[in-house]
Motif scaffolding. Structure first.
Motif, short mmCIF file in Angstrom:
data_model
loop_
_atom_site.label_atom_id
_atom_site.label_comp_id
_atom_site.label_asym_id
_atom_site.label_seq_id
_atom_site.Cartn_x
_atom_site.Cartn_y
_atom_site.Cartn_z
N ALA A 134 -29.37 8.32 17.54
CA ALA A 134 -29.46 7.04 18.23
C ALA A 134 -29.41 7.19 19.75
CB ALA A 134 -28.34 6.11 17.77
N PHE A 135 -28.92 8.35 20.22
CA PHE A 135 -28.78 8.55 21.66
C PHE A 135 -29.97 9.33 22.24
CE2 PHE A 135 -26.69 10.31 25.55
CZ PHE A 135 -26.26 9.11 26.08
N ARG A 136 -30.91 9.69 21.42
CA ARG A 136 -32.04 10.49 21.88
C ARG A 136 -33.09 9.60 22.56
NH1 ARG A 136 -32.46 13.88 16.15
NH2 ARG A 136 -30.46 15.00 16.42
N ASP A 137 -33.27 9.80 23.85
CA ASP A 137 -34.27 9.07 24.64
C ASP A 137 -34.28 7.57 24.30
OD1 ASP A 137 -34.83 11.53 25.66
OD2 ASP A 137 -36.99 11.38 25.42
N ARG A 138 -33.16 6.94 24.57
CA ARG A 138 -33.03 5.52 24.24
C ARG A 138 -33.94 4.64 25.12
NH1 ARG A 138 -28.79 3.74 21.03
NH2 ARG A 138 -28.56 1.75 22.12
N VAL A 139 -34.30 3.50 24.58
CA VAL A 139 -35.16 2.56 25.28
C VAL A 139 -34.36 1.80 26.34
CG1 VAL A 139 -36.56 0.46 25.02
CG2 VAL A 139 -36.70 2.28 23.30
N LEU A 140 -34.96 1.67 27.53
CA LEU A 140 -34.33 0.93 28.63
C LEU A 140 -34.93 -0.45 28.83
CD1 LEU A 140 -34.04 3.70 31.40
CD2 LEU A 140 -32.31 2.99 29.74
N LEU A 141 -36.26 -0.53 28.72
CA LEU A 141 -36.95 -1.81 28.91
C LEU A 141 -38.11 -1.91 27.94
CD1 LEU A 141 -36.54 -0.50 32.15
CD2 LEU A 141 -36.68 -2.96 32.53
N ARG A 142 -38.42 -3.15 27.53
CA ARG A 142 -39.55 -3.35 26.62
C ARG A 142 -40.22 -4.69 26.92
NH1 ARG A 142 -34.88 -5.81 26.12
NH2 ARG A 142 -34.08 -6.35 24.07
#
Length: 273
Positions: A134-142
């Protein structure tokens, strides 16, 4: 708890309304803005200033662009299915190796509306080998095309809560954060971004979950029940909102004393109703 902490140590309390657009099921209720303010007033909680995340989008955009320019973040065009598969397998998608210039071009396209919802997101470069997927390259904005309760369709790109927290906790000078232990991965995100940017860390204090025996506390479920006319409104006792407690004649002092006596233990506590 925050109010008591501030009074005890002579601090300042900020009320930050997290009105970013999230999942379709957890949409923003227009009446919630007033309900939150009214509920805190009834409890006797006095805050120094109120902020709305929906007023701070340009600030989040500026910080996102800075992360991209420092090569700490990138624009990913993978579908949700592929993104989740890669994350589970610890495999980096090819977008991770894009040049800063390419990421900035794609970021500009996100803001200009060239992409459709779901076609692009901004992801933070953590590590695809991190133990917790879940911590791998998490999304910041969408990208979100839904209408917002306060700003309508003025913005299409919305930050995740943890990204907005990392930025605001720094910009607003928050020194102490009191939050449930269920949000520890969000804390990790904040600290990761603070470290990347060389910012001073806030003190994060966790507490366990407080549950009421035989009661499911869910704003989403209460909203659905109100929509179906199963509940008479937010002051229906089954919602367990502050408005419902006030209507039942429960005194605000009793609620405050109860919560304060529970303290900040990491243990989850269930109390009888």
């Amino acid at each position: 708890v925050n109010d008591e902490y501030v009074k005890r140590y002579g601090g300042k309390l900020l009320l930050v309304i997290d009105d970013t657009i999230g999942s379709e099921e957890k949409f923003i209720l227009p009446e919630a803005y007033k309900m939150i303010v009214d509920g805190l007033k009834w409890l006797g909680v006095r805050y120094n200033k109120i902020f709305y995340k929906s007023d701070r989008l340009k600030l989040f955009y500026k910080m996102a662009e800075e992360l991209i320019k420092k090569d700490f973040a990138y624009v990913c065009e993978c579908s949700v299915k592929i993104l989740r598969k890669n994350r589970a397998e610890g495999v980096a998608c090819y977008h991770r190796n894009q040049t800063i210039e390419e990421n900035l071009r794609k970021w500009s396209r996100m803001l200009k509306g060239t992409y459709e919802e779901g076609q692009a997101v901004v992801r933070l470069k953590t590590s695809m080998g991190y133990p917790d997927p879940a911590f791998r390259d998490r999304v910041l904005l969408r990208i979100v095309d839904r209408k917002h309760s306060r700003v309508g369709k003025k913005y299409r790109v919305w930050p995740t809560l943890e990204f907005s927290w990392a930025i605001d906790d720094h910009i607003l000078g928050v020194t102490h954060i009191i939050r449930g232990k269920d949000l520890m991965i969000e804390d990790m995100m904040e600290e990761f971004i603070w470290n990347l940017m060389g910012w001073k860390k806030s003190e994060i204090v966790h507490h366990g979950m407080l549950s009421l025996e035989g009661v499911k506390l869910s704003k989403t479920e209460a909203r659905k029940a109100i929509g179906k006319k199963e509940y008479i409104g937010w002051d229906d006792p089954r919602t367990w909102s502050l408005q419902s407690l006030e209507k039942r004649g429960i005194k605000p002092g009793a609620i405050k004393n109860f919560v304060i006596k529970m303290g900040l233990s990491l243990s989850d506590v269930t109390v009888p109703t």
